[in-house]
Design a protein around this motif. Structure first.
Motif, mmCIF file in Angstrom:
data_model
loop_
_atom_site.group_PDB
_atom_site.id
_atom_site.type_symbol
_atom_site.label_atom_id
_atom_site.label_comp_id
_atom_site.label_asym_id
_atom_site.label_seq_id
_atom_site.Cartn_x
_atom_site.Cartn_y
_atom_site.Cartn_z
ATOM 1 N N TYR A 64 55.421 3.537 -75.759
ATOM 2 C CA TYR A 64 56.568 3.332 -74.869
ATOM 3 C C TYR A 64 57.192 4.642 -74.409
ATOM 4 O O TYR A 64 58.094 4.652 -73.602
ATOM 5 C CB TYR A 64 57.657 2.506 -75.589
ATOM 6 C CG TYR A 64 57.316 1.046 -75.810
ATOM 7 C CD1 TYR A 64 56.132 0.492 -75.351
ATOM 8 C CD2 TYR A 64 58.222 0.216 -76.473
ATOM 9 C CE1 TYR A 64 55.838 -0.846 -75.565
ATOM 10 C CE2 TYR A 64 57.947 -1.124 -76.677
ATOM 11 C CZ TYR A 64 56.752 -1.654 -76.230
ATOM 12 O OH TYR A 64 56.487 -2.988 -76.440
ATOM 13 N N ASN A 65 56.745 5.752 -74.984
ATOM 14 C CA ASN A 65 57.322 7.066 -74.682
ATOM 15 C C ASN A 65 58.805 7.117 -75.037
ATOM 16 O O ASN A 65 59.646 7.476 -74.213
ATOM 17 C CB ASN A 65 57.098 7.419 -73.198
ATOM 18 C CG ASN A 65 57.166 8.917 -72.978
ATOM 19 O OD1 ASN A 65 57.182 9.695 -73.933
ATOM 20 N ND2 ASN A 65 57.221 9.330 -71.724
ATOM 21 N N SER B 237 53.540 -4.815 -72.313
ATOM 22 C CA SER B 237 54.776 -4.687 -73.079
ATOM 23 C C SER B 237 55.411 -3.335 -72.791
ATOM 24 O O SER B 237 54.709 -2.325 -72.672
ATOM 25 C CB SER B 237 54.477 -4.773 -74.577
ATOM 26 O OG SER B 237 54.499 -6.099 -74.996
ATOM 27 N N ILE B 238 56.730 -3.318 -72.734
ATOM 28 C CA ILE B 238 57.418 -2.046 -72.480
ATOM 29 C C ILE B 238 58.886 -2.189 -72.890
ATOM 30 O O ILE B 238 59.370 -3.305 -73.042
ATOM 31 C CB ILE B 238 57.282 -1.641 -70.977
ATOM 32 C CG1 ILE B 238 57.485 -0.148 -70.779
ATOM 33 C CG2 ILE B 238 58.179 -2.463 -70.064
ATOM 34 C CD1 ILE B 238 56.385 0.721 -71.302
ATOM 35 N N ASP B 239 59.570 -1.042 -73.082
ATOM 36 C CA ASP B 239 61.018 -1.124 -73.302
ATOM 37 C C ASP B 239 61.717 -0.269 -72.257
ATOM 38 O O ASP B 239 61.097 0.228 -71.315
ATOM 39 C CB ASP B 239 61.374 -0.773 -74.752
ATOM 40 C CG ASP B 239 61.297 0.717 -75.040
ATOM 41 O OD1 ASP B 239 60.941 1.496 -74.128
ATOM 42 O OD2 ASP B 239 61.591 1.116 -76.181
ATOM 43 N N ASP B 240 63.035 -0.065 -72.448
ATOM 44 C CA ASP B 240 63.831 0.589 -71.399
ATOM 45 C C ASP B 240 63.359 1.995 -71.031
ATOM 46 O O ASP B 240 63.596 2.450 -69.922
ATOM 47 C CB ASP B 240 65.298 0.668 -71.848
ATOM 48 C CG ASP B 240 65.965 -0.687 -71.771
ATOM 49 O OD1 ASP B 240 65.627 -1.442 -70.842
ATOM 50 O OD2 ASP B 240 66.800 -1.002 -72.641
ATOM 51 N N GLN C 36 59.657 2.910 -64.494
ATOM 52 C CA GLN C 36 58.466 3.630 -64.002
ATOM 53 C C GLN C 36 57.268 2.683 -63.971
ATOM 54 O O GLN C 36 56.493 2.669 -63.027
ATOM 55 C CB GLN C 36 58.121 4.822 -64.914
ATOM 56 C CG GLN C 36 58.974 6.059 -64.741
ATOM 57 C CD GLN C 36 60.410 5.813 -65.154
ATOM 58 O OE1 GLN C 36 61.292 5.731 -64.318
ATOM 59 N NE2 GLN C 36 60.670 5.673 -66.427
ATOM 60 N N LEU C 37 57.149 1.870 -65.018
ATOM 61 C CA LEU C 37 55.987 0.984 -65.117
ATOM 62 C C LEU C 37 55.970 -0.044 -63.983
ATOM 63 O O LEU C 37 54.938 -0.331 -63.393
ATOM 64 C CB LEU C 37 55.980 0.261 -66.473
ATOM 65 C CG LEU C 37 54.825 -0.709 -66.659
ATOM 66 C CD1 LEU C 37 53.491 0.022 -66.684
ATOM 67 C CD2 LEU C 37 54.971 -1.516 -67.943
ATOM 68 N N SER D 286 73.770 -3.142 -78.468
ATOM 69 C CA SER D 286 72.547 -3.152 -79.253
ATOM 70 C C SER D 286 71.431 -3.710 -78.375
ATOM 71 O O SER D 286 71.484 -4.855 -77.943
ATOM 72 C CB SER D 286 72.753 -4.048 -80.478
ATOM 73 O OG SER D 286 71.520 -4.240 -81.106
ATOM 74 N N SER D 287 70.482 -2.866 -78.075
ATOM 75 C CA SER D 287 69.403 -3.311 -77.189
ATOM 76 C C SER D 287 68.387 -4.090 -78.033
ATOM 77 O O SER D 287 67.601 -3.510 -78.769
ATOM 78 C CB SER D 287 68.764 -2.080 -76.551
ATOM 79 O OG SER D 287 67.796 -2.494 -75.662
#
Ligand code: SAM
Length: 632
Positions: free
Chosen positions: A129-130, A201-204, A209-210, A243-244
């Motif tokens: 996820y960087n 799948s990805i987060d903030d 960008q994705l 809380s993310s």
């Protein structure tokens, strides 16, 4: 009969747009002049002549390294693929169609491209996820000079210099992450079936960008949805007191008209107590949330033609439809009047008029807490040795939504192997025979980690162990269920891995020259080398990794045959073998090659010529045309 010479790993003519230009030239030759220059207005004529407008939008995603990423996507593999023979020959694996592949997924995707193009129904990936703490850094051992890169990627010398600086500096910038992702997604799209779907799948950290990157790779109109799911139930370390607790899964297809499966509606409350010839029905509200003042034309009394009883309209909830239409509905017996005269008339909704038999999938996928997924993995492996695995339940939701029972599902960031586990579980539940292909790089585990202490030196070791144990457990569960015969259930998997190219004598020469060409000494190449060569070639030639080549022997010489291709890789071919080869062409009904591929380094040119002359002058009884390829 034609003879072609080819070097499989030759990247000397590959640029950031070489393959795309080839496609354009092949399909739109009129858009190029005699010097190969592109005539833009001719393409414009094609596009606008079709009723399409040229978009005035000048918005696009750009980053340092974009041209380089396009070059990476186009390059041929720089490795070979070899199989783990010992594992693959084991009883439970030898007929398996499932694959676990060790290696950098960019290389693996390139190997898979020809044999699996348009074959994969669903891809799920969970890339780094960087986050800054997940260890993602751009890592690339390609060595380009500044001028070479400027030319191949079509960028200025200054930009080429900046790209080389960032690719060499273990960067984790957005540009580095996009450069990493672009070529992988580009090839992933080519592997997808026309009606295939990819989930990412990805987060903030990289979600924005994705999304833009996928618009670029898959086309903005092919966006399906951005799903969210709950990963935890609240953290104390929240930034800005938020809380993310969720992550995203974005999904794209290759075509605009692709839908996910949704869930089948049960129609449990549809019945037919009055033997209605239109079939099962249920009662529905005949009013709407408007007042008589707002919609005076929907405010009128209606009368039951059988009893003559009139029903006044509710001032605060008027009828759904205008009077003339209501009269037609009454005539068609689509209105149910209360038996006693008390109550409100209702609409009779028949099952046959329900537009979709499926309940759409919600973009809110629900709760799949990380803590539970960690526990789930610990149950399988006995230890806590992989951080943040995904939940098999979450994966099964995606699998049901986007695959049919015999599709191939790919995950090229396998991690602990959740996708493979979920595919096996889903097959167990619905009797499906989905196959998986998962890819994991041989990333080392930290020497201080529990995983290392437990004997897992690489993440690949964890992947392999997890799917081995999961399949064993599922096998035990199935064997206890006497109601199902699942003797055909594929719980094995084959293993392949990328391996360095053979040191080619040709690589050291500027120009191919038959006189100076030194053949490999027969003893230099091991059995393993030949196996890797054949595996790499067959998959390059479009043969699936799980399809075996058959050994065929002529007089003394051993060749390999599959999918109408015959491979001559060993040295030692003689005129006697050639005679036998021709005889086999005539006599053996199951031997019908249309391509003969010989290994240029071991196969003396004298015999190459002899074969080509024999094939050219000889009309075999089956009249098959055989093309000869001398491959290096
Ligand atoms: C976030 S994890 C995936 C976790 C997985 N979904 C699960 O449930 O266990 C990403 C994985 O991709 C692997 N990976 C990273 N770069 C890779 C590459 N270039 N090729 C193959 N695998 C890679 C990492 O080693 C890591 O195991």
């Amino acid at each position: 009969m034609s003879i072609t010479e080819e070097k499989l790993n030759d990247n000397s003519k590959i640029t950031a747009n070489s393959k795309q230009l080839e496609i354009l030239k092949k399909n739109f030759p009129n858009c190029f002049d005699k010097d190969g220059n592109f005539i833009a207005h001719k393409m414009e004529e094609i596009v606008t002549g079709n009723g399409l407008e040229l978009s005035k939008e000048s918005y696009s995603l750009n980053w340092l390294g974009k041209s380089y990423a396009r070059l990476l996507a186009n390059e041929n593999p720089r490795t070979q693929l070899k199989e783990d023979k010992k594992h693959n020959q084991q009883e439970e694996n030898k007929n398996s169609q499932n694959l676990l592949i060790k290696g950098d997924n960019l290389e693996v995707l390139k190997h898979l491209k020809n044999a699996y193009e348009n074959q994969i129904k669903m891809i799920y990936i969970d890339p780094p996820y960087n986050t800054g703490g997940d260890g993602f850094v751009y890592n690339d051992d390609r060595k380009f000079g500044m001028e070479e890169l400027s030319q191949l990627a079509g960028v200025s010398l200054e930009e080429a210099k900046k790209i080389l600086e960032f690719t060499a500096s273990n960067s984790n910038s957005h540009s580095a992450w996009l450069t990493f992702m672009y070529p992988r997604l580009y090839i992933a799209r080519e592997l997808l079936k026309e009606d295939g779907v990819i989930f990412i799948s990805i987060d903030d950290n990289e979600a924005s960008q994705l999304k833009l990157l996928c618009d670029e790779v898959f086309g903005e109109e092919n966006f399906i949805a951005e799903f969210i799911w709950q990963k935890r139930s609240g953290a104390n370390d929240s930034k800005n007191l938020v809380s993310s607790d969720h992550e995203y899964i974005i999904s794209y297809s290759k075509r605009q008209d692709i839908s996910l499966n949704g869930t089948e509606k049960t129609f449990a409350n549809y019945k037919n107590p009055d033997d209605d010839p239109l079939g099962d029905w249920t009662s529905g509200d005949l009013t709407c949330n408007k007042t008589a003042t707002e919609r005076p034309n929907l405010y009128y009394p209606i009368t039951d033609p059988e009893t003559g009883i009139t029903y006044e309209c509710n001032k605060n909830r008027v009828w759904r439809t205008v009077k003339s239409k209501m009269e037609q509905l009454i005539k068609d017996k689509k209105i149910i009047f209360p038996k006693s005269g008390n109550g409100t008339p209702m609409y009779k909704r028949h099952k046959s008029e329900v537009q979709s038999l499926y309940q759409p999938m919600s973009s809110l996928l629900g709760s799949y807490l990380n803590a539970n997924s960690t526990k789930e993995l610990r149950t399988v492996l006995g230890e806590q040795i992989f951080s943040y695995p995904k939940s098999t339940k979450l994966l099964k939701t995606l699998i049901i939504s986007a695959s049919n029972q015999d599709d191939i599902i790919l995950d090229f960031f396998a991690g602990s192997g959740t996708t493979a586990h979920a595919v096996m579980e889903q097959n167990k539940e619905d009797g499906g025979s989905r196959k998986y292909i998962i890819v994991q790089i041989d990333e080392l585990t930290d020497k201080k980690s529990e995983a290392y202490n437990a004997g897992y030196k690489t993440i690949f070791d964890i992947t392999k162990e997890r799917i081995t144990r999961a399949s064993k457990k599922i096998k035990e569960e199935i064997s206890k269920d006497v109601t199902k015969d699942r003797s055909d259930y594929d719980l094995g998997f084959k293993i392949f891995e990328t391996t360095p190219l053979l040191e080619n004598p040709l690589d050291k020469m500027d120009k191919f020259d038959d006189n100076t060409l030194k053949l490999f000494e027969p003893t230099i190449l091991t059995e393993d080398d030949f196996n890797a060569l054949l595996t790499t070639w067959k998959v390059h030639d479009g043969i699936k990794l799980t399809d075996e080549l058959k050994e065929v022997t002529f007089k003394e010489y051993k060749a390999y045959y599959g999918d109408k291709k015959v491979y001559f890789v060993h040295n030692g071919f003689t005129t006697e073998d050639l005679k036998e080869f021709i005889k086999k062409l005539d006599d053996d009904k199951s031997f019908e090659p249309n391509k003969l591929i010989v290994f240029g380094y071991t196969f003396e040119s004298k015999y190459q010529r002899e074969i080509s002359e024999a094939l050219a002058s000889y009309t075999n009884k089956k009249s098959i045309e055989i093309d000869m390829i001398v491959r290096y």
